[in-house]
Design an enzyme around this catalytic site. Sequence first.
Site, PDB file in Angstrom:
ATOM      1  CD  GLU A   1      -2.701  -1.408   2.332  1.00 15.71           C
ATOM      2  OE1 GLU A   1      -3.832  -1.469   2.425  1.00 15.71           O
ATOM      3  OE2 GLU A   1      -2.320  -1.117   3.536  1.00 15.71           O
TER       4      GLU A   1
HETATM    5  C1  ACM Z   1      -1.988  -5.452   3.969  1.00 17.72           C
HETATM    6  O1  ACM Z   1      -2.982  -6.028   4.486  1.00 17.72           O
HETATM    7  N1  ACM Z   1      -1.837  -4.259   3.653  1.00 17.72           N
HETATM    8  C2  ACM Z   1      -0.743  -6.471   3.779  1.00 17.72           C
END
Ligand code: ACM
Length: 477
Positions: free
Chosen positions: A290
């Site tokens: 992310e």
């Molecule tokens: C995640 O759930 N950002 C690995």
Amino acid sequence: MPNLIPQPTQYIPLPGVFNLSPETAVTVAVADLQSLGELLAASLRTATGFPLPVRVGESGALHLALISDPDLGPEGYRLEVYPEGISLQAPHPTGLFYAIQTLRQLLPPESSPTIIQACQIRDQPTFRWRGVMLDVARHFFGMADLKRLIDLAAGYKCNVLHLHLSDDQGWRLAINAWPRLAEYGGSSASNGAPGGFYTQPEYQELVAYAQSRQMLLVPEIDMPGHTHAAIISYPELKGTTKSDELYTGAEVGFSSLAIHEKITYKFLAEVLGELATLTPGPYLHIGGDEAHSTPEPEYKTFIERLQPIVRSLGKTPIGWEEVGKADLDPATVVQYWWNADFASRAAAQGNPLIMSPARKVYLDIKYDPTIRLGQDWTQSYIDVRDSYDWDPLTILPEAKSDQILGIEALLWTETTATRDDVDFMIFPRLCAVAEVGWTPSGQRRWNDFRIRLSAHGPRLEALGVKFYRSPQIPWQA
Ligand code: ACM
């Protein structure tokens, strides 16, 4: 079949019973096994109140020995129960540890009766990676909570504890060269909860505790995103973030390390250098998920510069699936969680994989819409059956079976602030995931598992675990 979880690969009932008595002694074939003998005796003393002395020798009714049986692999064992005694045998101490966990489950959770049906068990895991991750960054959990989780997870034959040690909301490990990371960056947590961090001696104590339960500690420093707590501690690291205040919210994707600054790579080398020195295990998890505030070319540059730093420290990097966007070192392990596209790019590069599909093993996702705790961003819920009924080998069609190291269940802790909250989200789903990791898929049956799991209600209760009483399970009173 007794109510064992995970179900052993082979169980043969025999006539007769073994009766554990106040006279029962534990013997170990060689002095090196003394600590495993003590571990067995200690767990049975708690359940029975019997003295269970431990000696080196042959004559005890409970006997532990190392054997040569290469087909059992590094973690397999044999457990044989006869009316006159119980033999625990394995090629390696790890297998003996698992024989002990099985024997504990053959006894009732509380003191009486102390009778075990005679049997022969031969058992070994399907996958070598059977992990659980705890996010200690969104909420901080102390040493006692972590040791308890290690004991509970190891009791179900999980062998990896992955600690998510840093995120926007907090930095949880003391780093000598960069002390403000923990002192300031560790002072916050989600929703204004108290922060905290592990000192290096505490971290080493945890590593050793995990080792004594045959669990590998895998530390994660998440980068280049999820780095707000580090950036506000040392603003020279800043590529971008939302403010210069401690962050206690639940958004993701707003922070990034400065990708083109020299100081960033000095930071990486020093932080990961200290972490590598503290961590005897082979892996350092570098996050990589992310990173929405890091432009894609810079993200690739960063991951491609980070991998050789980890390798030069003698460790193997693990990254979330997004690292598949970069050119991967062949050794880098990739952890699938959501985007099959990214994970497939890693699979196509031939890299080893850990399977953590969000719709199966995200223990922060609600069991059903009525649950107070947890999240629902997957737009589905995860009751026990969802965590049980899946095959790690068929989740990602591009992945060859020999690329798949195993599986890992994850607890992100934005909504879970206390030990009881953590218990509730982890159990009983971790029991299901543990069996997925251990028992061959052809031997797993939901209708059989749910009956066995029902018998673990009193067992978990006796251990003080505040588990979710899923309506899918016919819990024993
Ligand atoms: C995640 O759930 N950002 C690995």
